[in-house]
Design a protein around this motif. Sequence first.
Motif, PDB file in Angstrom:
ATOM      1  N   PHE A 198       0.875  -1.624  -0.080  1.00 46.23           N
ATOM      2  CA  PHE A 198       0.048   0.379   0.062  1.00 46.23           C
ATOM      3  C   PHE A 198       0.457   1.449   0.377  1.00 46.23           C
ATOM      4  N   LEU A 199       0.043   2.307  -0.415  1.00 44.59           N
ATOM      5  CA  LEU A 199       1.249   3.340  -0.523  1.00 44.59           C
ATOM      6  C   LEU A 199       0.088   4.476  -0.384  1.00 44.59           C
ATOM      7  N   GLN A 200      -0.231   4.802   1.438  1.00 39.32           N
ATOM      8  CA  GLN A 200      -1.072   6.266   1.695  1.00 39.32           C
ATOM      9  C   GLN A 200      -0.203   7.407   1.850  1.00 39.32           C
ATOM     10  N   MET A 201      -1.081   7.878   1.303  1.00 42.65           N
ATOM     11  CA  MET A 201      -1.183   9.485   0.495  1.00 42.65           C
ATOM     12  C   MET A 201      -1.624  10.834   0.753  1.00 42.65           C
ATOM     13  N   THR A 202      -0.753  11.561   2.354  1.00 38.94           N
ATOM     14  CA  THR A 202      -1.625  12.314   2.713  1.00 38.94           C
ATOM     15  C   THR A 202      -1.727  13.835   2.128  1.00 38.94           C
ATOM     16  N   ASN A 203      -1.848  15.004   2.690  1.00 37.54           N
ATOM     17  CA  ASN A 203      -1.453  16.206   1.954  1.00 37.54           C
ATOM     18  C   ASN A 203      -1.233  15.974   0.723  1.00 37.54           C
ATOM     19  N   LEU A 204      -1.631  16.241   0.011  1.00 42.53           N
ATOM     20  CA  LEU A 204      -1.635  15.739  -1.786  1.00 42.53           C
ATOM     21  C   LEU A 204      -1.698  17.201  -1.965  1.00 42.53           C
ATOM     22  N   LYS A 205      -0.658  16.810  -3.137  1.00 47.48           N
ATOM     23  CA  LYS A 205      -0.233  18.276  -3.591  1.00 47.48           C
ATOM     24  C   LYS A 205      -0.246  18.350  -5.245  1.00 47.48           C
ATOM     25  N   PRO A 206      -0.894  19.422  -5.982  1.00 47.16           N
ATOM     26  CA  PRO A 206      -0.914  19.513  -7.168  1.00 47.16           C
ATOM     27  C   PRO A 206       0.618  19.172  -7.942  1.00 47.16           C
ATOM     28  N   GLU A 207       2.131  18.799  -6.673  1.00 48.78           N
ATOM     29  CA  GLU A 207       2.658  18.440  -8.120  1.00 48.78           C
ATOM     30  C   GLU A 207       2.909  16.809  -7.825  1.00 48.78           C
ATOM     31  N   ASP A 208       2.264  16.283  -7.139  1.00 45.88           N
ATOM     32  CA  ASP A 208       1.975  14.764  -6.714  1.00 45.88           C
ATOM     33  C   ASP A 208       1.175  13.875  -8.155  1.00 45.88           C
ATOM     34  N   THR A 209       1.086  14.723  -8.654  1.00 44.05           N
ATOM     35  CA  THR A 209       0.167  14.668 -10.020  1.00 44.05           C
ATOM     36  C   THR A 209       0.950  13.936 -11.145  1.00 44.05           C
ATOM     37  N   ALA A 210       0.378  12.175 -11.327  1.00 46.35           N
ATOM     38  CA  ALA A 210       1.259  11.460 -12.319  1.00 46.35           C
ATOM     39  C   ALA A 210       0.997   9.863 -12.546  1.00 46.35           C
ATOM     40  N   ASP A 211       1.455   9.347 -13.469  1.00 42.82           N
ATOM     41  CA  ASP A 211       1.162   8.060 -13.019  1.00 42.82           C
ATOM     42  C   ASP A 211       1.879   7.310 -11.970  1.00 42.82           C
ATOM     43  N   TYR A 212       1.409   6.424 -11.108  1.00 41.10           N
ATOM     44  CA  TYR A 212       1.881   6.044 -10.517  1.00 41.10           C
ATOM     45  C   TYR A 212       2.379   4.529 -10.564  1.00 41.10           C
ATOM     46  N   TYR A 213       3.347   3.792 -11.114  1.00 41.26           N
ATOM     47  CA  TYR A 213       3.784   1.870 -10.720  1.00 41.26           C
ATOM     48  C   TYR A 213       3.801   1.430  -9.477  1.00 41.26           C
ATOM     49  N   CYS A 214       3.445   0.321  -9.558  1.00 37.59           N
ATOM     50  CA  CYS A 214       4.074  -1.026  -8.472  1.00 37.59           C
ATOM     51  C   CYS A 214       5.027  -1.306  -9.314  1.00 37.59           C
ATOM     52  N   ALA A 215       6.258  -1.397  -8.721  1.00 40.42           N
ATOM     53  CA  ALA A 215       7.524  -2.509  -8.628  1.00 40.42           C
ATOM     54  C   ALA A 215       7.885  -3.334  -7.497  1.00 40.42           C
ATOM     55  N   ALA A 216       8.190  -4.280  -8.201  1.00 41.25           N
ATOM     56  CA  ALA A 216       8.872  -5.835  -7.692  1.00 41.25           C
ATOM     57  C   ALA A 216       9.929  -6.286  -8.013  1.00 41.25           C
ATOM     58  N   SER A 217      10.394  -6.368  -7.171  1.00 36.41           N
ATOM     59  CA  SER A 217      12.593  -6.756  -7.488  1.00 36.41           C
ATOM     60  C   SER A 217      12.156  -8.539  -6.492  1.00 36.41           C
ATOM     61  N   THR A 218      12.774  -9.667  -7.149  1.00 35.73           N
ATOM     62  CA  THR A 218      13.072 -11.066  -7.113  1.00 35.73           C
ATOM     63  C   THR A 218      14.271 -11.077  -6.440  1.00 35.73           C
ATOM     64  N   ARG A 219      15.163 -10.413  -6.161  1.00 34.73           N
ATOM     65  CA  ARG A 219      16.401 -10.035  -6.691  1.00 34.73           C
ATOM     66  C   ARG A 219      16.303  -8.530  -5.235  1.00 34.73           C
ATOM     67  N   TRP A 220      18.197  -9.284  -4.616  1.00 36.70           N
ATOM     68  CA  TRP A 220      18.114  -8.281  -3.246  1.00 36.70           C
ATOM     69  C   TRP A 220      18.510  -7.068  -4.451  1.00 36.70           C
ATOM     70  N   VAL A 221      18.322  -5.933  -3.587  1.00 38.26           N
ATOM     71  CA  VAL A 221      17.967  -5.177  -5.004  1.00 38.26           C
ATOM     72  C   VAL A 221      19.052  -3.822  -3.580  1.00 38.26           C
ATOM     73  N   SER A 222      20.164  -3.092  -4.026  1.00 38.97           N
ATOM     74  CA  SER A 222      20.978  -1.986  -3.670  1.00 38.97           C
ATOM     75  C   SER A 222      20.910  -0.899  -3.435  1.00 38.97           C
ATOM     76  N   ARG A 223      20.667  -0.426  -4.888  1.00 37.42           N
ATOM     77  CA  ARG A 223      20.050   0.861  -4.576  1.00 37.42           C
ATOM     78  C   ARG A 223      17.839   1.087  -5.019  1.00 37.42           C
ATOM     79  N   TRP A 224      17.209   1.058  -4.282  1.00 36.31           N
ATOM     80  CA  TRP A 224      16.446   0.928  -4.594  1.00 36.31           C
ATOM     81  C   TRP A 224      15.480   1.964  -5.976  1.00 36.31           C
ATOM     82  N   SER A 225      16.133   2.912  -5.930  1.00 39.33           N
ATOM     83  CA  SER A 225      15.419   4.102  -6.644  1.00 39.33           C
ATOM     84  C   SER A 225      16.125   3.777  -7.632  1.00 39.33           C
ATOM     85  N   ASN A 226      16.368   2.859  -8.478  1.00 41.25           N
ATOM     86  CA  ASN A 226      17.067   2.962  -9.553  1.00 41.25           C
ATOM     87  C   ASN A 226      15.813   1.831 -10.416  1.00 41.25           C
TER      88      ASN A 226
END
Length: 124
Positions: free
Chosen positions: A79-107
């Motif tokens: 889940f992603l609970q989003m509060t105090n939303l701002k206009p700059e939060d407007t976007a398409d949101y994607y869920c992602a998953a890895s079956t392997r260890w992730v060293s850099r989460w943001s990649n």
Amino acid sequence: QVQLVESGGGLVQAGDSLRLSCAPSERAALQFMAWFRQVSGKEREFVAGIRSDAGDMAYADSVRGRFAISRDNSTYTTFLQMTNLKPEDTADYYCAASTRWVSRWSNPFNYQHWGQGTQVAVSS
């Protein structure tokens, strides 16, 4: 191939809240789950991530303190609970998953499975 099904997007006003859900089609060994977002013409941006045992979580600076990621380990739903939303939060949101260890989460290239996306629009 694990499929991720997102839900919960919508059109809200600034200051409102939304909760996004990401349900995997099967109980694969998904070690890391994350949410990314993308605005047309821009690169996909890391929003939040969580390790399978919910021991570690990470957030983008732009959402820290407003968004919270969590995982139901009985259903493997994230889940992603989003509060105090701002206009700059407007976007398409994607869920992602890895079956392997992730060293850099943001990649985004570290994730093998992606959902189809759910749209979040925040009006001012």
